[in-house]
Design an enzyme around this catalytic site. Structure first.
Site, PDB file in Angstrom:
ATOM      1  CG  HIS A 172       8.335   5.635   5.078  1.00  0.00           C
ATOM      2  ND1 HIS A 172       7.077   5.087   4.950  1.00  0.00           N
ATOM      3  CD2 HIS A 172       8.189   6.962   4.803  1.00  0.00           C
ATOM      4  CE1 HIS A 172       6.218   6.032   4.603  1.00  0.00           C
ATOM      5  NE2 HIS A 172       6.866   7.179   4.521  1.00  0.00           N
ATOM      6  CG  HIS A 193       2.682   8.175   2.891  1.00  0.00           C
ATOM      7  ND1 HIS A 193       3.112   8.281   1.588  1.00  0.00           N
ATOM      8  CD2 HIS A 193       3.699   8.612   3.666  1.00  0.00           C
ATOM      9  CE1 HIS A 193       4.339   8.783   1.574  1.00  0.00           C
ATOM     10  NE2 HIS A 193       4.718   8.988   2.816  1.00  0.00           N
TER      11      HIS A 193
END
Length: 331
Positions: A57, A219
């Site tokens: 991320h 995700h």
């Protein structure tokens, strides 16, 4: 799978090494761990802030380690929560005696492991408080969560709680302002392409060339709907509508806006999204105090974006504008 990597099993370790080599004046690694902390950690006389989660991320979360934001970040494997022992090592590394605030995105693995680490730290006499960020309005429950997911709004928690901690506030005060941000921040995202976890070697989901997924997670979790790819204005309008319906700002309210890229969306396109977002907010007489356009919480090479709105008052505005010096946030 086309990626600039050596071996899939080494991507996180090599990324951490690369970050420390690139920013030795700001970051140091706790030996034998996946924990990155401020070069001057522990910082005496202040509450320490730790965040973290699965890697993939970036710049979240290590990119926000530095003066005015986080004291440490604990990095798990790609899209995988860090273990309790790693989190505990992070707590040890940043604690200066005034307590530690754990900033946790609402994912089941993160909640379980950070809470376990907090219990271990408290058993050692370290004062710990936790804040769970759940800004994603797309879904109430998902593959990875009970309740709403934590996504890009988490960065505003890092910034505002970090600014108050830097001023020397107590753990109770820093926790209070973090809770206020969580209550007043909402986000929603969309994707046009999937991402590929290096260890898996294949995309996390399939989507047609002319399709998009609305309400997707960071995700690659499923969204609320899949439809034909729309124009930027239509996408921005849909995302903002969901955020506003949930946040319910009143005409005249002040806000900060974040247009966040998910990893493979050009800035050109993010600014086009922002153009429509700003027009909608102006029509609703919402005063935008500050705007952030760029990559703040990505999902590897996923193409797409999220829109975050933070309702501001005088306290949050001052802390949002306070100085910070990290890899990914300078003010």
């Amino acid at each position: 799978m086309k990626k600039l990597i050596n071996h899939p099993e080494n991507v996180v370790q090599e990324m951490i090494e690369g970050m420390v080599h690139a920013h030795p004046q700001r970051l140091k690694r706790v030996p034998g761990t996946n924990v990155l902390v401020r070069r001057d950690a522990p910082v005496r006389g202040k509450v320490a802030l730790i965040s973290g989660g699965g890697s993939g991320h970036e710049p979240s979360h290590a990119g926000y380690v530095g003066a005015g934001m986080l004291d440490g970040a604990v990095l798990g494997e790609v899209f995988t929560s860090p273990t309790p022992d790693q989190i505990l090592e992070g707590i040890h590394a940043v604690n200066s005696g005034k307590g530690v605030l754990l900033i946790i995105k609402n994912y089941t693995g993160d909640i379980m492991n950070f809470e376990m680490a907090a219990e271990l730290a408290e058993a050692e006499g370290i004062e710990v408080k936790k804040i769970v960020v759940n800004d994603d309005v797309a879904v109430e429950d998902s593959t990875y969560t009970t309740g709403r997911r934590g996504i890009a709004g988490t960065v505003f928690v890092h910034k505002i709680a970090g600014a108050l901690a830097e001023k020397g506030a107590s753990l109770e005060e820093v926790h209070r302002v973090a809770e206020k941000v969580v209550k007043q921040v909402r986000s929603m995202g969309m994707a046009m392409t999937p991402c590929t976890v290096p260890a898996a070697g294949r995309p996390s989901f399939e989507i047609g060339e002319h399709e998009m997924e609305i309400g997707i997670g960071i995700h690659g979790e499923p969204g609320t709907e899949r439809s034909r790819l729309a124009s930027a204005d239509d996408i921005a309008s849909k995302l903002v509508a969901h955020v506003l319906d949930d946040l319910k700002p009143a005409p005249g309210d002040k806000a900060a806006v974040m247009i966040n890229g998910l990893g493979a969306t050009p800035l050109m396109e993010l600014y086009i999204i922002h153009k429509k977002v700003s027009e909608i907010l102006a029509e609703k007489n919402i005063q935008v105090i500050d705007t952030f356009v760029g990559e703040y919480m990505t999902s590897l090479e996923m193409a797409g974006c999220s829109v975050t709105l933070l309702k501001l008052d005088d306290e949050l505005t001052e802390l949002l504008n306070a100085p910070a010096d990290t890899i990914a946030w300078k003010k």
